[in-house]
Write a protein that holds these residues in place. Sequence first.
Motif, PDB file in Angstrom:
ATOM      1  N   MET A   1       2.346   1.658  14.654  1.00  0.00           N
ATOM      2  CA  MET A   1       2.706   2.505  15.971  1.00  0.00           C
ATOM      3  C   MET A   1       1.166   2.360  16.640  1.00  0.00           C
ATOM      4  SD  MET A   1       5.245   5.359  16.104  1.00  0.00           S
ATOM      5  CE  MET A   1       5.167   6.564  14.657  1.00  0.00           C
ATOM      6  N   LYS A   2       1.294   2.386  17.622  1.00  0.00           N
ATOM      7  CA  LYS A   2       0.220   2.204  18.722  1.00  0.00           C
ATOM      8  C   LYS A   2      -0.369   3.847  18.593  1.00  0.00           C
ATOM      9  CE  LYS A   2      -0.054  -0.708  22.584  1.00  0.00           C
ATOM     10  NZ  LYS A   2       0.034  -1.052  23.599  1.00  0.00           N
ATOM     11  N   GLN A   3      -1.546   4.012  18.591  1.00  0.00           N
ATOM     12  CA  GLN A   3      -2.345   5.115  18.425  1.00  0.00           C
ATOM     13  C   GLN A   3      -2.486   5.708  20.009  1.00  0.00           C
ATOM     14  OE1 GLN A   3      -2.723   7.078  15.610  1.00  0.00           O
ATOM     15  NE2 GLN A   3      -1.560   5.545  14.816  1.00  0.00           N
ATOM     16  N   GLY A   4      -2.394   7.037  20.168  1.00  0.00           N
ATOM     17  CA  GLY A   4      -2.753   7.570  21.505  1.00  0.00           C
ATOM     18  C   GLY A   4      -1.791   7.566  22.778  1.00  0.00           C
ATOM     19  N   HIS A   6       1.762   8.528  22.276  1.00  0.00           N
ATOM     20  CA  HIS A   6       3.070   9.307  22.130  1.00  0.00           C
ATOM     21  C   HIS A   6       2.499  11.085  22.230  1.00  0.00           C
ATOM     22  CE1 HIS A   6       5.044   6.280  19.689  1.00  0.00           C
ATOM     23  NE2 HIS A   6       4.110   6.311  19.249  1.00  0.00           N
ATOM     24  N   ASP A   8       2.164  14.946  22.239  1.00  0.00           N
ATOM     25  CA  ASP A   8       1.776  15.936  21.112  1.00  0.00           C
ATOM     26  C   ASP A   8       3.241  16.950  21.162  1.00  0.00           C
ATOM     27  OD1 ASP A   8      -0.512  14.960  20.290  1.00  0.00           O
ATOM     28  OD2 ASP A   8      -1.599  16.130  22.103  1.00  0.00           O
TER      29      ASP A   8
END
Length: 81
Positions: A1-4, A6, A8
């Motif tokens: 999954m790509k970070q940053g 999604h 919070d």
Amino acid sequence: MKQGIHPDYQKVVFMDSATGAKFLAGSTMKSNETVDYEGNTYPLIRVEVTSDSHPFYTGKQKFAQADGRIEKFNKKYGLNK
């Protein structure tokens, strides 16, 4: 999954304004209000309608207007027999 990318998620308490019913759910919504719920403190989100107050779930639907409209239609077009 790509970070940053999604949001919070946090646990928040939703409260029905009409009935006062509360339930805990995960959400991205933020609030300045907090409430104690089941021994913990959570952000509080007030909502107008939940399953506790919506006529579909409570079974307390209002049919008075529909009945009045049908009678008015029948009276206007002479379909009353």
